[in-house]
Design an enzyme around this catalytic site. Structure first.
Site: not given
Ligand code: URA
Length: 437
Positions: A168, A183, A187-188, A120, A80-83
């Site tokens: 936060r 954080s 999740k990832k 997304t 997967d990717k996270h931006s």
């Protein structure tokens, strides 16, 4: 240990043990620790920081606060990717089917728009019928049968993060590298990934405006993710201008389908998408090196295979069977679509990208309240890029609005936030730096 003693330890700049951290997170998750104690702990971490080992323990404890998906039955890499978020950032829409077409699985759990950045999930909500919050069975079936599924954070995934993030947000402890790392990664990692690539955006349309801040966050995420057992690299990418041609939910979906069809491809968007995909193909050993990966990815685009995977994902998750052939019919359109022209000659020298993201919110394509229903049709298309020469018949962009007043306001916003100069600006590179282990 008592919660107040764990807080005291961090307040006094002592290192927390794995047990301190897991007890504290357990208490947050089951409600035995009070919100005021969580707030005090996040402030102590914000002020005194954590070692990579502490941040890893925090990430794992937050990951394990809820369900952790397992894909044991799948025989190919899970990636997967996270931006970190930007304006016009529709990379995930193409990246997931491109990677699936190359033979890896992409169970992508994404978010909605945050601040001035687009989400997304909101883009997928512009497809009629597409289930962005499917049940677990449909999610797993789609990943297994299609190879990719882009959905929202469902059920019980990293619930401790949900609680901590909300605290936060109202206690001035968002901008902590350690807390952001835990954080994002909790999740990832709960999605059961083996390989992750981070797209750390920096510039005036990103959350991290400076390269130093983006680099520090990238280094922290790469280090902790690898310590936690998920092979991770990061690219720092430029967000000093809108990415691609369009900004707005349905408009970005249209751009993504056209990209997968090989039509009207923005070169910066192509470069960033390809390089992020290549990181994952090389790290997961699907290809031996980056040039092989880029070649394989381009073949998947040119042959229409990536488009086919996208179409299958849309259908599997409830969208129209003929979406890719007839997307113009399915995507909402605005009532007023009109160009905005520059008032002077020269070259596009800069844009205030964050303000362009905010201009989309004014057109109701982004939220001012968390429960707000979006207008998927609005936004900006054919957006100019830095270095473009101003031509009489070439607009800065087209505004897609629902009435004349909104058009006028948006056009003013565009004119105010694009800087024109007599000189050709120095071209900025899309990929600034790669951060590996
Ligand atoms: N995104 C997240 O998910 N968490 C943060 O702390 C910041 C951005």
């Amino acid at each position: 240990m008592l919660p107040q003693e764990i807080i005291r330890k961090k307040r006094n700049k002592e290192k927390l043990s794995n047990q301190d951290i897991s007890e504290f997170i357990k208490g947050i998750t089951d409600g035995t620790i009070m919100d005021s104690q969580t707030a005090a702990m996040t402030m102590a971490i914000f002020l005194n920081g954590m070692t990579p080992e502490e941040t890893t323990a925090l990430t794992l404890a937050m990951r394990d606060s809820g369900d952790v998906l397992s894909w044991k039955e799948l025989d190919k890499p899970i990636v997967d990717k996270h931006s970190s978020g930007g304006v016009g950032d529709k990379v995930s829409l193409m990246l997931a089917p491109m990677l699936a077409a190359c033979g890896v699985y992409v169970p992508m759990i994404s978010g909605r728009g945050l601040g001035h950045t687009g989400g997304t999930l909101d883009k997928f909500d512009s497809i009629p019928g597409y289930k962005t919050m499917p049940d677990n069975n449909l999610f797993r079936k789609t990943v297994k049968e299609v190879g990719c599924a882009i959905i929202g954070q469902t059920g019980n995934l990293a619930p401790a993060d949900k609680k901590i993030y909300a605290i936060r947000d109202i206690c001035a402890t968002v901008e902590s590298i350690d807390l952001i790392t835990a954080s994002i990664l909790s999740k990832k990692l709960a999605a059961g990934l083996q390989y992750l690539v981070m797209d750390l955006k920096c510039g005036n349309g990103a959350f991290m405006a400076s390269i130093d801040d983006a680099r520090n966050l990238a280094k922290s995420i790469v280090r902790v993710a690898n310590l936690a057992g998920t092979k991770t690299t990061a690219l720092l990418t430029d967000m000093n201008q809108v990415l691609g041609h369009n900004v707005g939910n349905a408009l970005e979906m249209k751009e993504a389908v056209e990209f997968l069809k090989g039509e009207n491809i923005d070169p910066r968007l192509h470069k960033i998408t390809m390089e992020l995909c290549a990181e994952l193909l090389v790290n997961s050993k699907i290809t031996e090196n980056t040039s092989q990966a880029l070649q394989k990815l381009q073949q998947c685009l040119d042959s229409g295979k990536a488009l086919e995977y996208f179409a299958r994902m849309v259908t599997a998750l409830g969208g129209p069977k003929d979406f890719c052939d007839n997307y113009e019919k399915y995507l909402a359109k605005a009532s007023v679509i009109r160009p905005v022209y520059a008032k002077q000659k020269g070259y596009i020298a800069a844009m205030q990208t964050r303000n362009i993201g905010l201009a989309l919110i004014e057109l109701k394509g982004g939220r001012t309240r968390s429960d707000q229903k979006l207008d998927y049709a609005t936004g900006f298309s054919d957006f100019c890029h830095i270095g473009d020469k101003i031509e009489k018949d070439k607009p800065l962009c087209f505004v897609h609005a629902q009435n004349e007043d909104d058009y006028q306001q948006a056009a003013q916003n565009i004119l105010k936030n694009i800087t024109i100069s007599e000189n050709i600006p120095y071209p900025a590179s899309e990929i600034i730096e790669k951060i590996g282990e």
